[in-house]
Enzyme design. Structure first.
Site, PDB file in Angstrom:
ATOM      1  CG  ASN A  21      -1.757   1.232   1.345  1.00 53.67           C
ATOM      2  OD1 ASN A  21      -1.763   2.063   0.429  1.00 53.67           O
ATOM      3  ND2 ASN A  21      -2.477   1.369   2.447  1.00 53.67           N
ATOM      4  CE  LYS A  23      -0.176   3.138   4.835  1.00 54.59           C
ATOM      5  NZ  LYS A  23      -0.098   3.248   6.301  1.00 54.59           N
ATOM      6  CG  HIS A 110      -5.799   1.991   5.256  1.00 49.83           C
ATOM      7  ND1 HIS A 110      -5.341   2.887   6.206  1.00 49.83           N
ATOM      8  CD2 HIS A 110      -4.800   1.105   5.059  1.00 49.83           C
ATOM      9  CE1 HIS A 110      -4.109   2.555   6.548  1.00 49.83           C
ATOM     10  NE2 HIS A 110      -3.759   1.473   5.877  1.00 49.83           N
ATOM     11  CD  GLU A 112      -2.893   5.462   6.772  1.00 48.24           C
ATOM     12  OE1 GLU A 112      -2.914   5.517   5.532  1.00 48.24           O
ATOM     13  OE2 GLU A 112      -1.960   4.921   7.406  1.00 48.24           O
ATOM     14  CD  GLU A 182      -3.423  -2.421   7.275  1.00 51.72           C
ATOM     15  OE1 GLU A 182      -2.386  -2.724   6.674  1.00 51.72           O
ATOM     16  OE2 GLU A 182      -3.950  -1.301   7.183  1.00 51.72           O
ATOM     17  N   GLY A 188       2.590   2.267  10.765  1.00 55.99           N
ATOM     18  CA  GLY A 188       3.527   3.375  10.628  1.00 55.99           C
ATOM     19  C   GLY A 188       4.263   3.729  11.916  1.00 55.99           C
ATOM     20  CB  SER A 228       5.397  -1.912  11.757  1.00 53.95           C
ATOM     21  OG  SER A 228       4.977  -0.592  12.049  1.00 53.95           O
TER      22      SER A 228
HETATM   23  P1  13P Z   1       3.030   0.334   7.637  1.00 52.58           P
HETATM   24  O1  13P Z   1       3.530  -0.944   7.030  1.00 52.58           O
HETATM   25  O2  13P Z   1       3.757   1.545   7.145  1.00 52.58           O
HETATM   26  O3  13P Z   1       2.935   0.249   9.122  1.00 52.58           O
HETATM   27  O4  13P Z   1       1.533   0.530   7.107  1.00 52.58           O
HETATM   28  C1  13P Z   1       0.651  -0.525   7.185  1.00 52.58           C
HETATM   29  C2  13P Z   1      -0.561  -0.166   6.425  1.00 52.58           C
HETATM   30  O5  13P Z   1      -1.296   0.717   6.812  1.00 52.58           O
HETATM   31  C3  13P Z   1      -0.814  -0.886   5.170  1.00 52.58           C
HETATM   32  O6  13P Z   1      -2.074  -0.612   4.683  1.00 52.58           O
END
Ligand code: 13P
Length: 266
Positions: A21, A23, A110, A112, A182, A188, A228
């Protein structure tokens, strides 16, 4: 989780899927370069039949990345989709639009988007349904906040998100869906869930699907872990019986690191 009856699950009945992803990263020029590097990094790796590899890129990168990855086994995904096919929805992108651009997968719900863009369990359901009806594979994200884990309500949160996301789906539609567990506190932050924590919740999600439908359906669903995930911890996470892949954020922005994660899944 104590007292839970574990169903022995057969991992061969479902696909292992490693999805990046990206982002809100990579201009089209940068995206083309990263896709080239990834194709190169995986060129000698035979993923066929064992691991599906997807990169979920910003909408504006889809064209460039699809061009670069055509002829490779790496698939292209999007990061969101609107639930209507067309109409007066300024700024939105529909499932038929994505499908025509060569997209095969789309991230839905997601954390976010839930946190910053008002995504609700209801719209997650609508978006996932729209994706399925167009032949796209939705990657539905679920996961608890740190405060919810600390309050001991991880199962409650994940059960609610999973049940509402899959509401009204037929067993066949559920089988074509990917769920990504997740935990929000692991995204992150560099603070990965332990392999046991990931396994515990992924197994619980499979139990929910078993209760909603049946074991055969639950065994067919790919359940990823995300938060992560990196080359150094992927193998341990992916070795767990109910962890069928990863949704990888930061580490997917390095072709070498992402390729190592794919190799850890083989
Ligand atoms: P990270 O791997 O940067 O923690 O992000 C995970 C994520 O949100 C994947 O959709």
């Amino acid at each position: 989780m104590p007292g839970r009856q574990r169903i022995k699950m057969d991992k061969s009945k479902r696909k292992t899927v490693i999805a990046g992803n990206w982002k809100m990263n990579m201009t089209p020029t940068e995206a083309r370069k990263l896709a080239c590097e990834l194709a190169e990094a995986l060129s000698c790796t035979d993923t066929a039949g064992s691991v599906e590899v997807v990169v979920c890129v910003p909408f504006v990168d889809i064209f460039a990345v699809s061009q670069v990855l055509s002829g490779t086994p790496i698939k292209v995904g999007a990061q969101n989709v609107h639930f209507e096919k067309c109409g007066a929805y300024t700024g939105e992108i529909s499932a038929p639009m994505l499908a025509e651009c060569g997209v095969t997968h789309v991230v839905v719900g997601h954390s976010e988007r839930r946190q910053y863009f008002g995504e609700t369990d209801e719209t997650v359901n609508l978006r996932a349904k729209a994706a399925l009806e167009t032949g796209l594979t939705p990657i539905i994200c679920v996961g608890e906040l740190l405060s919810e884990r600390d309050a001991g309500i991880t199962e409650e949160v994940v059960a609610r998100q999973t049940k509402l996301a899959l509401a009204g789906f037929t067993a066949e539609q559920v089988k074509r869906t990917i769920i990504a567990y997740e935990p929000v506190w692991a995204i992150g932050t560099g603070r990965t869930a332990t392999a046991n924590q990931a396994e515990e919740v992924c197994a619980y999600i499979r139990q929910i699907i078993t209760n909603l439908h049946d074991i055969e359906t639950a065994e067919a669903v790919t359940i990823q872990y995300g938060g992560s995930m990196k080359a150094s911890n992927a193998a341990e996470l992916l070795a767990k019986p109910n962890v069928d892949g990863g949704l990888v954020g930061g580490a997917s922005l390095s072709a070498a690191e992402f390729a190592e994660i794919v190799k850890a899944a083989l």
